[in-house]
Design an enzyme around this catalytic site. Structure first.
Site, PDB file in Angstrom:
ATOM      1  CE  LYS A 191       0.189   2.369  -4.089  1.00  0.00           C
ATOM      2  NZ  LYS A 191      -0.294   3.633  -4.636  1.00  0.00           N
ATOM      3  CB  SER A 204      -0.514   4.516  -7.905  1.00  0.00           C
ATOM      4  OG  SER A 204      -1.124   5.015  -6.741  1.00  0.00           O
ATOM      5  CE  LYS A 207       0.234   0.380  -8.821  1.00  0.00           C
ATOM      6  NZ  LYS A 207      -1.100   0.960  -9.126  1.00  0.00           N
ATOM      7  CB  SER A 263      -3.331   1.283  -6.669  1.00  0.00           C
ATOM      8  OG  SER A 263      -2.358   2.273  -6.927  1.00  0.00           O
TER       9      SER A 263
END
Length: 329
Positions: free
Chosen positions: A105, A102, A264, A159
């Protein structure tokens, strides 16, 4: 005929353990009544319960976890850079190209932000947004309608995979155009080791290196919206007739010791536990990349170890003394 207690004892003795699972022999007991007497007829069935071994990450397959370092990091790949000077303070297997889960993203957020699409436009989650890659669950049910801004927020903070997929699906030109824009932007940023095939990170074909991810974090940290959304501790979201609480996947944003500008997290089995951050440590604005960490909290532990090390080294750094860059390849 054995008594009922004897039957129970026999069943307990029938439990056998094997190296990769448990073979459990359990009695099937049926009660029948004949001539006023209860008779127990028994049969045994062997039930084999086997725990599927965890799928190894790409880093484990490549043997990267065998690399030792002075900080005893659990991540097989690590990179810490001073964002202002580009000085590399720590590196470990930093040229390895691995799945990034992720962390993808962040690029999804950059593409949506730079497209200047209306954040108040409503988008409905459809069956197309349901994960068929990993079969992951989501709190955003098919039919849920949220604004593009809310989907961006949930994608970066929590997420949320369906949110990220919906952002790509509703991009002008559709998903193919969105993925193409992701890869074009990667080339523009100098991310030579990076490729994207979808916007969520569920695919192990989304891959990058620590150096490329540092470039991505640096670019994303220049966007106020991405900074705000990725570091929000939590958010209440109205979903139909319900209100749901979404939390940040990175517990460090709740820790007052940390001054985090952007972050993140990511995880799929092929990538291991991943974390990228832009944070101020010991008076320096740093970019941290941790990939393929083993253990759910180990990426957080690695960040803490690096912070402790840098704070202990801060007086020497400020004095301009010789500082050994920790490098492990």
């Amino acid at each position: 005929m054995p008594s009922a207690p004897a039957e129970a004892a026999g069943a307990r003795r029938a439990v056998k353990k094997q190296a990769h699972g448990h073979v459990v022999k359990t009695p099937r007991v049926a009660k029948s009544f004949q001539g006023g007497r209860a008779q127990v007829a028994k049969s045994r069935r062997a039930a084999v319960v086997r725990a599927a071994p965890p799928r190894p990450s790409f880093g484990q397959i490549l043997g990267l976890h065998g690399t030792q370092d002075d900080l005893d990091l659990k991540s097989s790949v690590a990179l810490v850079i001073d964002q202002d000077t580009n000085e590399v303070l720590l590196r470990k297997n930093d040229s390895a190209v691995l799945p990034i889960a992720s962390l993808t993203k962040l690029m999804t957020g950059i593409i949506v932000s730079e497209a200047k699409l209306p954040l108040d436009e409503t988008i409905t989650i459809t069956q197309d947004d349901v994960d068929t890659e990993k079969g992951s669950s989501s709190r955003l049910k098919v039919g849920t309608t949220l604004s593009r801004g809310e989907l961006m927020h949930l994608s970066l903070m929590s997420s949320e995979n369906r949110a990220a997929h919906a952002l790509g699906r509703t991009y002008p030109g559709g998903m193919a155009a969105f993925v193409s824009a992701m890869n074009i932007k990667a080339r523009q940023l100098g991310m030579k080791d990076t490729q994207y095939v979808e916007p969520t990170g569920l695919s192990s074909r989304n891959q990058s290196s620590a150096h490329d991810l540092a470039l991505l974090v640096s670019a994303a940290s220049g966007d106020p919206m991405l900074r705000e959304f990725s570091t929000s501790p939590g958010r209440m979201v109205d979903v139909g007739d319900r209100t749901l609480k979404f939390n940040n996947t990175n517990r460090l944003v709740h820790n007052p010791v940390w001054d985090i500008g952007l972050q993140k997290t990511g995880y799929i089995s092929e990538a291991g536990q991943c974390l990228v951050m832009q944070a101020k440590v010991a008076g320096r604005k740093l970019i941290m990349v941790f990939l393929d960490s083993a253990g759910k909290l180990s990426r957080i532990g690695d960040a803490e170890r690096v912070r402790t090390w840098l704070e202990s080294a801060a007086p020497k750094l400020k004095a301009g003394g010789d500082t050994v860059v920790r490098r492990v390849n």
